[in-house]
Design an enzyme around this catalytic site. Structure first.
Site, PDB file in Angstrom:
ATOM      1  N   SER A 104       0.757  -0.972  -0.115  1.00 21.55           N
ATOM      2  CA  SER A 104      -0.331  -0.171   0.248  1.00 21.55           C
ATOM      3  C   SER A 104       0.998   1.170   0.315  1.00 21.55           C
ATOM      4  O   SER A 104       0.455   2.482  -0.284  1.00 21.55           O
ATOM      5  CB  SER A 104      -0.516  -0.244   1.608  1.00 21.55           C
ATOM      6  OG  SER A 104      -0.264  -0.783   2.639  1.00 21.55           O
TER       7      SER A 104
ATOM      8  N   HIS B 104      -3.576  -4.089  -5.168  1.00 21.34           N
ATOM      9  CA  HIS B 104      -3.818  -3.452  -4.594  1.00 21.34           C
ATOM     10  C   HIS B 104      -5.005  -3.502  -3.739  1.00 21.34           C
ATOM     11  O   HIS B 104      -6.203  -3.401  -4.226  1.00 21.34           O
ATOM     12  CB  HIS B 104      -3.494  -1.595  -3.949  1.00 21.34           C
ATOM     13  CG  HIS B 104      -3.267  -1.246  -2.675  1.00 21.34           C
ATOM     14  ND1 HIS B 104      -4.909  -0.505  -2.264  1.00 21.34           N
ATOM     15  CD2 HIS B 104      -3.565  -1.187  -1.938  1.00 21.34           C
ATOM     16  CE1 HIS B 104      -4.293   0.169  -1.522  1.00 21.34           C
ATOM     17  NE2 HIS B 104      -4.101  -0.669  -0.851  1.00 21.34           N
TER      18      HIS B 104
ATOM     19  N   GLU C  19      -6.948  -1.385  -6.975  1.00 21.63           N
ATOM     20  CA  GLU C  19      -6.502  -0.618  -7.790  1.00 21.63           C
ATOM     21  C   GLU C  19      -4.588  -1.269  -7.946  1.00 21.63           C
ATOM     22  O   GLU C  19      -4.851  -2.189  -7.433  1.00 21.63           O
ATOM     23  CB  GLU C  19      -5.856   0.084  -6.764  1.00 21.63           C
ATOM     24  CG  GLU C  19      -6.579   1.506  -6.113  1.00 21.63           C
ATOM     25  CD  GLU C  19      -6.271   2.405  -4.991  1.00 21.63           C
ATOM     26  OE1 GLU C  19      -5.986   3.519  -5.861  1.00 21.63           O
ATOM     27  OE2 GLU C  19      -5.689   2.586  -4.594  1.00 21.63           O
TER      28      GLU C  19
ATOM     29  N   ASN D 203      -5.970   6.470  -0.819  1.00 20.29           N
ATOM     30  CA  ASN D 203      -5.749   7.019  -0.181  1.00 20.29           C
ATOM     31  C   ASN D 203      -5.259   8.411  -0.269  1.00 20.29           C
ATOM     32  O   ASN D 203      -4.971   9.277   0.466  1.00 20.29           O
ATOM     33  CB  ASN D 203      -4.566   5.709   0.108  1.00 20.29           C
ATOM     34  CG  ASN D 203      -4.653   4.731   1.419  1.00 20.29           C
ATOM     35  OD1 ASN D 203      -5.863   4.032   1.982  1.00 20.29           O
ATOM     36  ND2 ASN D 203      -4.092   3.681   1.016  1.00 20.29           N
TER      37      ASN D 203
END
Ligand code: NAI
Length: 288
Positions: free
Chosen positions: A119, A140, A152, A190
């Site tokens: 991540s 991800h 992702e 994120n």
């Protein structure tokens, strides 16, 4: 290239969920853990998760049995010699991931796609440990992987179009909505989420509103399923802080810097749901 056999390395929180979702969508899966005990623990996680899916009517007993039977448990990366895709989900440390990718690169077929679930580590730093970085990308997943619909994909400056397309087909086959991001800290989700969560912590730290009102504001005012402080407790404050560190290193943007209260809470072991206490108390009834 169609993915039929998936190798998953690391069967913790994420790896066990990724193995489960692959098995439930008809792939042959081989999960590699660090020891027989840890492989047994990973198997227990998958079994418990499938039992919950069964209870909720998301799968039948026959589907559960077929999915479990399609997962093989191993402790040796050399068993990945027939994998079409390998997904790494070991702890978030570059030295460990580089060492592992060099070993996977040596045993996986030349045609296999190699993926990392990192991540916060630049995918290119991991890809460079292999002889063929064009076949490496990020996949991800979101926690819990069998439930969350998003995948992702992260392409580096060296990832080939064929690798990306194979990964996209794989993601769609296992029922995910695939989005593609460049190899920059935070990818898409994120990068957008971290400043928002930090903003909520700063607001609370400044005494501008109570935690309940901050959360209710976003739940009821924006129709979010969870308010930001509840969401932080769910993600884990330490996990969020690690994301902030990676973002801040990449962009030097103060919005990404973890607020002092968050740092102190992590130092105190108030990590959220997983430690029993974060912005809320989960040890008895909520909201003490
Ligand atoms: P975890 O600590 O639950 O699981 C890691 C597993 O890897 C452990 O079971 C460990 O025994 C195993 N392992 C360690 N070294 C190994 C080796 N050499 N060979 C085989 N197995 C090995 O960690 P978690 O949370 O599952 O995270 C894994 C990766 O996924 C990390 O890169 C993390 O940043 C990323 N990630 C985590 C998310 C989360 O919500 N926890 C969300 C998205 C990505």
């Amino acid at each position: 290239m169609e993915i039929r056999r998936a190798g998953i390395v690391g069967g913790g929180l994420m790896g066990s969920g990724i193995a489960e979702v692959c098995a439930r969508h008809g792939l042959r899966v081989r999960l590699v853990e660090a020891s027989p005990e840890l492989a047994g623990a990973a198997r227990g996680r998958v079994e418990r998760s499938m039992a919950r899916a069964l209870e909720r009517g998301k799968m039948s007993e026959a589907e559960r049995d077929a999915a479990l039977a399609s997962i093989e448990w191993s402790t040796d990366v050399a068993d990945l010699g027939d994998a079409d895709l390998v997904i790494e989900a070991i702890p978030e440390r570059l030295d460990l991931k580089r060492d592992l990718f060099a070993r996977i690169d040596a045993v996986a077929p030349e045609s296999a796609v190699l993926a990392t679930n990192t991540s916060s580590i630049p995918v290119i730093d991991i890809a460079r440990a292999t002889r063929h970085p064009e076949r490496v990308l990020g996949t991800h997943f979101f926690n819990p992987a069998p439930v969350m619909r998003l995948l992702e994909l992260v392409r580096t400056v060296l990832t080939s179009d064929a690798t990306l397309e194979t990964a996209r087909e794989f993601g769609e086959r296992i029922g995910k909505r695939v989005i593609v991001a460049q190899d920059r800290a935070g990818f898409i989700v994120n990068l957008l989420l971290a400043p928002y969560l930090n903003g909520a912590v700063r607001l609370y730290e400044a005494g501008l509103a109570s935690r309940e009102d901050i959360d209710a504001g976003m739940r009821l005012g924006c129709n979010h399923p969870m308010g930001p402080l509840e969401l932080l407790d769910h993600i884990g404050l330490d996990t969020h802080m690690a994301v902030c560190a990676a973002l801040h290193e990449e962009y030097a943007n103060p919005d990404h810097a973890a607020p002092p209260l968050l740092r102190r809470m992590v130092a105190a072991g108030l990590l959220g749901r997983k430690s029993g206490r974060g912005f809320y108390d989960y040890r008895e009834s909520r909201g003490s």
